[in-house]
Design an enzyme around this catalytic site. Sequence first.
Site, PDB file in Angstrom:
ATOM      1  N   SER A  69      39.991   1.517  42.514  1.00 62.08           N
ATOM      2  CA  SER A  69      40.343   2.824  43.090  1.00 62.08           C
ATOM      3  C   SER A  69      41.771   2.770  43.596  1.00 62.08           C
ATOM      4  CB  SER A  69      39.389   3.101  44.263  1.00 62.08           C
ATOM      5  OG  SER A  69      39.918   4.086  45.119  1.00 62.08           O
ATOM      6  N   TYR A 104      34.978   0.619  51.987  1.00 63.53           N
ATOM      7  CA  TYR A 104      35.232   0.953  50.570  1.00 63.53           C
ATOM      8  C   TYR A 104      36.568   0.380  50.104  1.00 63.53           C
ATOM      9  CZ  TYR A 104      36.097   4.027  46.499  1.00 63.53           C
ATOM     10  OH  TYR A 104      36.372   4.520  45.244  1.00 63.53           O
ATOM     11  N   LYS A 153      37.410  -2.371  47.067  1.00 61.99           N
ATOM     12  CA  LYS A 153      38.226  -1.988  45.909  1.00 61.99           C
ATOM     13  C   LYS A 153      39.479  -2.860  45.806  1.00 61.99           C
ATOM     14  CE  LYS A 153      35.622   1.289  44.206  1.00 61.99           C
ATOM     15  NZ  LYS A 153      34.990   1.133  42.891  1.00 61.99           N
TER      16      LYS A 153
HETATM   17  N1  LIG Z   1      35.839  10.183  41.681  1.00 61.13           N
HETATM   18  C1  LIG Z   1      36.937   9.645  42.131  1.00 61.13           C
HETATM   19  O1  LIG Z   1      37.851  10.365  42.545  1.00 61.13           O
HETATM   20  C2  LIG Z   1      37.125   8.143  42.139  1.00 61.13           C
HETATM   21  C3  LIG Z   1      38.388   7.665  42.487  1.00 61.13           C
HETATM   22  C4  LIG Z   1      38.599   6.292  42.468  1.00 61.13           C
HETATM   23  C5  LIG Z   1      37.589   5.438  42.083  1.00 61.13           C
HETATM   24  N2  LIG Z   1      36.364   5.935  41.761  1.00 61.13           N
HETATM   25  C6  LIG Z   1      35.354   4.957  41.349  1.00 61.13           C
HETATM   26  O2  LIG Z   1      34.793   5.331  40.121  1.00 61.13           O
HETATM   27  C7  LIG Z   1      33.444   4.912  40.039  1.00 61.13           C
HETATM   28  C8  LIG Z   1      32.562   6.108  39.712  1.00 61.13           C
HETATM   29  O3  LIG Z   1      32.680   7.050  40.758  1.00 61.13           O
HETATM   30  P1  LIG Z   1      32.322   8.603  40.580  1.00 61.13           P
HETATM   31  O4  LIG Z   1      33.282   9.348  41.394  1.00 61.13           O
HETATM   32  O5  LIG Z   1      32.139   8.931  39.172  1.00 61.13           O
HETATM   33  O6  LIG Z   1      30.931   8.621  41.373  1.00 61.13           O
HETATM   34  P2  LIG Z   1      29.540   9.337  41.053  1.00 61.13           P
HETATM   35  O7  LIG Z   1      29.742  10.645  40.378  1.00 61.13           O
HETATM   36  O8  LIG Z   1      28.782   9.267  42.317  1.00 61.13           O
HETATM   37  O9  LIG Z   1      28.897   8.354  39.991  1.00 61.13           O
HETATM   38  C9  LIG Z   1      28.508   7.071  40.350  1.00 61.13           C
HETATM   39  C10 LIG Z   1      27.697   6.503  39.224  1.00 61.13           C
HETATM   40  O10 LIG Z   1      27.336   5.165  39.602  1.00 61.13           O
HETATM   41  C11 LIG Z   1      25.931   5.041  39.522  1.00 61.13           C
HETATM   42  N3  LIG Z   1      25.430   4.127  40.549  1.00 61.13           N
HETATM   43  C12 LIG Z   1      25.631   4.167  41.883  1.00 61.13           C
HETATM   44  N4  LIG Z   1      24.984   3.156  42.484  1.00 61.13           N
HETATM   45  C13 LIG Z   1      24.353   2.464  41.495  1.00 61.13           C
HETATM   46  C14 LIG Z   1      23.514   1.325  41.460  1.00 61.13           C
HETATM   47  N5  LIG Z   1      23.180   0.652  42.578  1.00 61.13           N
HETATM   48  N6  LIG Z   1      23.050   0.904  40.274  1.00 61.13           N
HETATM   49  C15 LIG Z   1      23.359   1.559  39.127  1.00 61.13           C
HETATM   50  N7  LIG Z   1      24.143   2.644  39.093  1.00 61.13           N
HETATM   51  C16 LIG Z   1      24.626   3.093  40.266  1.00 61.13           C
HETATM   52  C17 LIG Z   1      25.377   6.437  39.697  1.00 61.13           C
HETATM   53  O11 LIG Z   1      24.128   6.542  39.045  1.00 61.13           O
HETATM   54  P3  LIG Z   1      22.790   7.055  39.798  1.00 61.13           P
HETATM   55  O12 LIG Z   1      23.185   8.253  40.595  1.00 61.13           O
HETATM   56  O13 LIG Z   1      21.889   7.351  38.645  1.00 61.13           O
HETATM   57  O14 LIG Z   1      22.365   5.892  40.609  1.00 61.13           O
HETATM   58  C18 LIG Z   1      26.425   7.280  38.974  1.00 61.13           C
HETATM   59  O15 LIG Z   1      26.137   7.331  37.597  1.00 61.13           O
HETATM   60  C19 LIG Z   1      33.123   4.251  41.379  1.00 61.13           C
HETATM   61  O16 LIG Z   1      33.276   2.852  41.271  1.00 61.13           O
HETATM   62  C20 LIG Z   1      34.171   4.856  42.300  1.00 61.13           C
HETATM   63  O17 LIG Z   1      34.469   4.015  43.388  1.00 61.13           O
HETATM   64  C21 LIG Z   1      36.109   7.257  41.786  1.00 61.13           C
END
Ligand SMILES: NC(=O)c1ccc[n+]([C@@H]2O[C@H](COP(=O)([O-])OP(=O)(O)OC[C@H]3O[C@@H](n4cnc5c(N)ncnc54)[C@H](OP(=O)(O)O)[C@@H]3O)[C@@H](O)[C@H]2O)c1
Length: 264
Positions: free
Chosen positions: A147, A160, A164
């Site tokens: 991130s 968090y 990261k």
């Molecule tokens: N969105 C952003 O702006 C952003 C920015 C920087 C980094 N990130 C990183 O990108 C990644 C995805 O984030 P996102 O924003 O797309 O979040 P999200 O929409 O909440 O998606 C998270 C995904 O991870 C899965 N997940 C969570 N806990 C899990 C577990 N214990 N076992 C298996 N699957 C699990 C969820 O599946 P279920 O709901 O089915 O469990 C979901 O498919 C993360 O690592 C986050 O830190 C996101």
Amino acid sequence: MLTINLENQIALVTGVSSGIGAGVAKMLAKAGCHVAGCGTRSPSSEGAQQFVNTVKTTGSQAHYFQVDVTKEEELKMLVTATVKLFGGIDVVVSNAGQNVFKGALECSQEDWAFNHNLNLKSHWCLSRFASPYLKNSQNGALIIMTSNHAFTSMPGCFPYNVTKTALVGLVRSLAIEWGPDIRVVGLAPGFIQTAGGEAWFERFVNPADEKNRTMRLHPVGKLGTVEEVGAFCAFLASDFGRFITGTTYLMDGGRSALMQDDSK
Ligand SMILES: NC(=O)c1ccc[n+]([C@@H]2O[C@H](COP(=O)([O-])OP(=O)(O)OC[C@H]3O[C@@H](n4cnc5c(N)ncnc54)[C@H](OP(=O)(O)O)[C@@H]3O)[C@@H](O)[C@H]2O)c1
């Protein structure tokens, strides 16, 4: 025409039932990958179904596994079942993660352990389980989703941001120990438009104003999309990325380049 060609490569992507992982699966499939994906939701959930349908629409194969990535046995099963189904693994995008946004003083031991198990340890475990198969591939690529909080953060985003930041070190260690067989790259997205991002704006009195203010913090004038992150993963996994390993790419629309007092 320059084309990213991952035809018939096997990709394993964690966290495909929503957000960035769904976009990564979609773009890898568009580049020609068959995709195994996971999340904790059931295979009949909307998110899981959407993942399978999106990948299949491109002509690629998809399989969804209900797996908690913090449970080592389930992760092992995810890897072995993917290999059994598709015959190998060429690309891993270790993406599943969650925010624990606390202050450093109020963060409990449980918060710390939960977030470190999910956002740090699970990536290491998946990498280890998948490494023999990535090594067997002619083009083993491991992409770990960190991130922008690995580089700059704000108060109340603890632990968090710690998890990261640690992933940047994990990427380095795996790359130098596992090269030349496996390339390991970190990807550090900034604000990507997801349901979670929308929920963030909803906490403000005027969500639309806050969203506009946030967009103005980005020199590109917008938030990122899950497809943009997915396309970058496809590029990194492709032959075009062959000279890239051991580093983490910040993909933040220029937000971190802008001094904080110049946000009009
Ligand atoms: N969105 C952003 O702006 C952003 C920015 C920087 C980094 N990130 C990183 O990108 C990644 C995805 O984030 P996102 O924003 O797309 O979040 P999200 O929409 O909440 O998606 C998270 C995904 O991870 C899965 N997940 C969570 N806990 C899990 C577990 N214990 N076992 C298996 N699957 C699990 C969820 O599946 P279920 O709901 O089915 O469990 C979901 O498919 C993360 O690592 C986050 O830190 C996101």
